[in-house]
Write an enzyme that holds these catalytic residues in place. Sequence first.
Site, short mmCIF file in Angstrom:
data_model
loop_
_atom_site.label_atom_id
_atom_site.label_comp_id
_atom_site.label_asym_id
_atom_site.label_seq_id
_atom_site.Cartn_x
_atom_site.Cartn_y
_atom_site.Cartn_z
N GLU A 295 0.83 -1.22 0.00
CA GLU A 295 0.00 0.00 0.00
C GLU A 295 0.85 1.26 0.00
O GLU A 295 1.86 1.35 0.71
CB GLU A 295 -0.89 0.01 1.26
CG GLU A 295 -2.30 0.43 0.97
CD GLU A 295 -3.02 -0.54 0.07
OE1 GLU A 295 -3.21 -0.23 -1.14
OE2 GLU A 295 -3.42 -1.61 0.55
N SER B 43 -25.78 7.66 -15.75
CA SER B 43 -25.41 6.66 -14.75
C SER B 43 -26.64 6.08 -14.08
O SER B 43 -27.61 6.80 -13.83
CB SER B 43 -24.50 7.27 -13.69
OG SER B 43 -24.31 6.40 -12.60
N ASP C 240 -4.15 0.30 -9.28
CA ASP C 240 -5.57 0.01 -9.44
C ASP C 240 -5.90 -0.32 -10.90
O ASP C 240 -6.63 -1.27 -11.18
CB ASP C 240 -6.41 1.22 -9.00
CG ASP C 240 -6.17 1.60 -7.55
OD1 ASP C 240 -5.57 0.80 -6.82
OD2 ASP C 240 -6.60 2.70 -7.16
N TYR D 11 -3.80 12.57 0.68
CA TYR D 11 -3.14 11.60 -0.20
C TYR D 11 -1.98 12.28 -0.93
O TYR D 11 -0.86 11.76 -0.99
CB TYR D 11 -4.16 11.05 -1.20
CG TYR D 11 -3.68 9.86 -2.00
CD1 TYR D 11 -4.07 8.57 -1.65
CD2 TYR D 11 -2.85 10.02 -3.11
CE1 TYR D 11 -3.64 7.48 -2.39
CE2 TYR D 11 -2.43 8.94 -3.84
CZ TYR D 11 -2.82 7.67 -3.48
OH TYR D 11 -2.39 6.60 -4.21
#
Length: 418
Positions: free
Chosen positions: A53, A87, A207, A259
């Site tokens: 991670e 969506s 990812d 982040y």
Amino acid sequence: MTSTGTTGHGLEFLEAPARPSAAADAAQRFREAFGAEPAGVWSAPGRVNLIGEHVDYTGGLALPLALPHRTFVALAPRTDGTVRVRSAQEASGWDGSLADVGPGRPDGWAAYVAGVPWAMAQVDGAPFSGADVLSGGFDVLVDGHVPLGSGLSSSAALECAVAVALADLAGVDLRDPRASDAVRARLAEACVRAENDVAGAPTGGMDQAASLRCHEGAGILLDCRDGTVRHVPLDLAAAGLALLVVDTRASHSHSGGEYGQRRASLEAACAALGVPDMRAVDPAGLDAALAELPDDVTRARVRHAVTEIDRVRRAAALLAEGREREIAGLLDASHESLRHDYEVSSVELDLVVDTARSAGALGARMTGGGFGGSAIALVEIDAVRSVAAEIGIAFAAQGLRAPQFLPALPSAGAARDL
């Protein structure tokens, strides 16, 4: 829709829908939204990271697997440069021109769709470069079955589903994941750029690599320096084990400043140490490297990155030897490092990990970017329900929203469904 089952213990297990029915549903929703037939339906999976991670953006190693939970897109090309996005999960859509898409434009979730053709057009030498569909525009209906804000890469699943749709319509054959892996690597590169530049989220490439390049029944050992992958067989059931994913439902976002601060801290540390990335720091010489850094916070960030990369190496070696149970201690150590050195855990994530361990899990850790999202626990296969029940009780005792549980079955990467 994704099936949510509630057991007699009041536990919510989120099962992925069957792909054929989910694809048919997406096609029907497209017809209802646009009054026309889609050219096809494509899907891409979310992912859970077994270990590794916050090192994908500093030359590290990671060991993710694709989940059975996928995002579906029904799509039809246009010729006027317009993109129309609808969506099944969002009331509002987005209409715009590809000519207006670029860094920071558009904002919101539509960036993860509109940014993909923009980024694909920037990838020189790829078989989809210059394809009409990248400039002609398209209509798309998105139907997501990866929990949003869960740390299971719903954004990457969306990007990658759009990417394989556009590549397919550009005439690229992606039917054999192994034969098309080099193209899938280029698509992953484009999806990372879409997320970084258009959506403004400073994520690494793990990812997208998992969503595009995983195979059923295996994880991938991803080398984040050169983008190469090695498929690692992951048959936990044969060892009497299961990987329980716990979505804390404490939502997180990769576009937040925390982040980016972590990533910037590692970049500054690399400059101070005169190395290209944290992988260049030998774990045996970590103490000496830490002594060269200016403050305790930077030292803690670097300590996490260097030790985490080493943990991934060790986990991959154990799995290759069929010693699945022995990765448990590495999972525990990873979480402690993320909790204390990288400081990206949360009350909910720590509660899952601590409770799972006390309830008999062999090992547990947060997974994903942190600040909320999901955790995983390595458990005996017949203890899945009892461990989940203890976690549910602990959340209720703290007055927290009930968590949701997902099966982590190593699944296939992005592909056409209809």
